[in-house]
Design a protein around this motif. Structure first.
Motif, PDB file in Angstrom:
ATOM      1  N   CYS A  65     -37.859  -8.779  -8.325  1.00 26.29           N
ATOM      2  CA  CYS A  65     -37.810  -7.906  -7.278  1.00 26.29           C
ATOM      3  C   CYS A  65     -36.295  -7.727  -6.827  1.00 26.29           C
ATOM      4  O   CYS A  65     -35.700  -6.803  -6.774  1.00 26.29           O
ATOM      5  N   LEU A  66     -35.505  -8.952  -6.827  1.00 23.07           N
ATOM      6  CA  LEU A  66     -34.111  -9.112  -6.499  1.00 23.07           C
ATOM      7  C   LEU A  66     -33.550  -8.369  -7.636  1.00 23.07           C
ATOM      8  O   LEU A  66     -32.324  -7.563  -7.318  1.00 23.07           O
ATOM      9  N   SER A  67     -33.652  -8.811  -8.788  1.00 26.37           N
ATOM     10  CA  SER A  67     -32.972  -7.966 -10.347  1.00 26.37           C
ATOM     11  C   SER A  67     -33.137  -6.483  -9.996  1.00 26.37           C
ATOM     12  O   SER A  67     -32.283  -5.956 -10.390  1.00 26.37           O
ATOM     13  N   ALA A  68     -34.463  -6.171  -9.846  1.00 32.89           N
ATOM     14  CA  ALA A  68     -34.559  -4.548  -9.858  1.00 32.89           C
ATOM     15  C   ALA A  68     -33.596  -3.871  -8.545  1.00 32.89           C
ATOM     16  O   ALA A  68     -33.250  -2.687  -8.835  1.00 32.89           O
ATOM     17  N   TYR A  69     -33.199  -4.746  -7.554  1.00 31.44           N
ATOM     18  CA  TYR A  69     -32.206  -4.021  -6.507  1.00 31.44           C
ATOM     19  C   TYR A  69     -30.776  -4.258  -6.967  1.00 31.44           C
ATOM     20  O   TYR A  69     -29.938  -3.363  -6.573  1.00 31.44           O
ATOM     21  N   ARG A  70     -30.455  -4.987  -7.908  1.00 37.89           N
ATOM     22  CA  ARG A  70     -29.120  -5.160  -8.142  1.00 37.89           C
ATOM     23  C   ARG A  70     -28.386  -4.005  -8.674  1.00 37.89           C
ATOM     24  O   ARG A  70     -27.227  -4.132  -7.983  1.00 37.89           O
ATOM     25  N   PRO A  71     -28.587  -3.121  -9.177  1.00 39.94           N
ATOM     26  CA  PRO A  71     -27.914  -1.880  -9.481  1.00 39.94           C
ATOM     27  C   PRO A  71     -27.560  -1.161  -8.176  1.00 39.94           C
ATOM     28  O   PRO A  71     -26.416  -0.342  -8.108  1.00 39.94           O
ATOM     29  N   GLU A  72     -28.332  -1.376  -7.204  1.00 38.58           N
ATOM     30  CA  GLU A  72     -27.933  -0.595  -5.921  1.00 38.58           C
ATOM     31  C   GLU A  72     -26.929  -1.303  -4.929  1.00 38.58           C
ATOM     32  O   GLU A  72     -26.229  -0.858  -4.006  1.00 38.58           O
ATOM     33  N   LEU A  73     -26.756  -2.582  -5.317  1.00 43.50           N
ATOM     34  CA  LEU A  73     -26.007  -3.573  -4.428  1.00 43.50           C
ATOM     35  C   LEU A  73     -24.533  -3.357  -4.737  1.00 43.50           C
ATOM     36  O   LEU A  73     -24.044  -3.293  -5.663  1.00 43.50           O
ATOM     37  N   ARG A  74     -23.698  -3.386  -3.561  1.00 45.07           N
ATOM     38  CA  ARG A  74     -22.304  -3.431  -3.625  1.00 45.07           C
ATOM     39  C   ARG A  74     -21.832  -4.020  -2.273  1.00 45.07           C
ATOM     40  O   ARG A  74     -22.266  -3.923  -1.439  1.00 45.07           O
ATOM     41  N   ALA A  75     -20.390  -4.358  -2.198  1.00 46.85           N
ATOM     42  CA  ALA A  75     -19.832  -5.026  -1.044  1.00 46.85           C
ATOM     43  C   ALA A  75     -19.272  -3.880  -0.403  1.00 46.85           C
ATOM     44  O   ALA A  75     -17.925  -3.567  -0.848  1.00 46.85           O
ATOM     45  N   THR A  76     -19.506  -3.094   0.464  1.00 48.84           N
ATOM     46  CA  THR A  76     -18.683  -2.069   1.193  1.00 48.84           C
ATOM     47  C   THR A  76     -18.168  -2.790   2.135  1.00 48.84           C
ATOM     48  O   THR A  76     -17.971  -3.930   2.308  1.00 48.84           O
ATOM     49  N   ALA A  77     -17.166  -1.957   2.859  1.00 51.92           N
ATOM     50  CA  ALA A  77     -16.147  -2.380   3.641  1.00 51.92           C
ATOM     51  C   ALA A  77     -16.764  -3.160   4.847  1.00 51.92           C
ATOM     52  O   ALA A  77     -16.445  -3.992   5.468  1.00 51.92           O
ATOM     53  N   GLU A  78     -18.107  -2.345   5.194  1.00 55.31           N
ATOM     54  CA  GLU A  78     -18.913  -2.959   6.379  1.00 55.31           C
ATOM     55  C   GLU A  78     -19.370  -4.332   6.093  1.00 55.31           C
ATOM     56  O   GLU A  78     -19.522  -5.094   6.692  1.00 55.31           O
TER      57      GLU A  78
END
Length: 286
Positions: free
Chosen positions: A195-208
């Motif tokens: 499940c965590l791997s499936a979300y990886r493409p959506e993740l990034r560190a925004t300024a917030e």
């Protein structure tokens, strides 16, 4: 003297985590008769009742911040900066009610959270719409939290569980996730990892997300006297993160320092918290 110190420390920690209504909530949660969602021997009761949750909670917040839409909702609606202790107290009470409380009380707590989620919607700074009741976003928050609590307990828990029990812990948390609106949450560690791997493409560190990390790690609303202790918990929360999550948040990885200094401090702090918050045994009657 030692018993008195223990009592003062335990009360101070409990008041911070549970808030002014903590004693009444604890009595209601644990003393009200009735069926529960989880039997006394379930792994979720062991994990959520351990001092490792202090480290797992910090790690969970950092990990959850990496989904831009989840972070946008938190930044705009949660009030974590203006009332961080209130947010902590509400979260800890929800975990306690759903883990240990009666089925009726647990469902009431879930219904309350769902009603709040329905009202939380908006647009991120990148122009993307979000809705806190979106099952996909709820799924990320749940998976990140479950993984963080599990990792923390594996490393710092007083009563370690075997592989089957940690799988059962994931299944236990799925019961709460489904009640909150998550569709088909993971039910074992393999499913959680996938499940965590499936979300990886959506993740990034925004300024917030980076601002939230600075707030949690560098400018926490902690009295000066307690900051060294919090710094130890926070350092272990960072060390608990998956390497890819640390890279996204620009958090350095120093394996030798973490092995020699950070991890032993984490063990010492969780033992101290456990000691302070566990009532001393009552003397035997003569």
């Amino acid at each position: 003297m030692l018993t008195e110190l223990r009592g003062h420390l335990g009360q101070a920690l409990f008041e911070r985590v549970a808030g002014p209504e903590g004693p009444a909530a604890r009595a209601r949660i644990h003393d009200t008769p009735g069926p529960r969602w989880f039997d006394p021997d379930r792994p979720i009761r062991i994990v959520h009742g351990d001092a490792s949750m202090f480290i797992g909670g910090i790690s969970a917040l950092l990990l959850q911040s990496l989904h831009p839409l989840a972070m946008a909702a938190v930044a705009a609606h949660s009030g974590f900066r203006g009332d961080p202790w209130g947010r902590l107290q509400r979260t800890s009470t929800f975990l306690a009610v759903t883990t240990y409380g009666t089925a009726e009380d647990a469902q009431r707590a879930v219904d309350h959270v769902r009603s709040i989620h329905e009202r939380v919607r908006g647009t991120s700074t990148e122009g993307l719409a979000y809705h806190a009741a979106d099952p996909h976003l709820l799924g990320w928050v749940h998976a990140a939290e479950t993984d963080s609590f599990l990792r923390a307990h594996q490393r710092y828990g007083a009563r370690r569980l075997d592989a089957a029990d940690y799988d059962a812990y994931v299944a236990d948390t799925a019961r709460i996730a489904e009640a909150l609106g998550v569709i088909d949450p993971p039910r074992d560690r393999r499913g959680l990892s996938e499940c965590l791997s499936a979300y990886r493409p959506e993740l990034r560190a925004t300024a917030e997300a980076r601002a939230a990390a600075r707030f949690l790690l560098l400018r926490p609303p902690i009295p000066l006297a307690a900051r060294p202790l919090y710094a130890g918990l926070a350092a272990n929360g960072v060390a608990l993160l998956p390497r890819w999550a640390r890279d996204l948040l620009w958090l350095p990885r120093l394996p030798v320092v973490e092995d020699i200094a950070v991890r032993p401090v984490g063990h010492a702090l969780t033992r101290a918290i456990r000691w302070a918050m566990t009532p001393p045994p009552r003397p035997r009657s003569q």
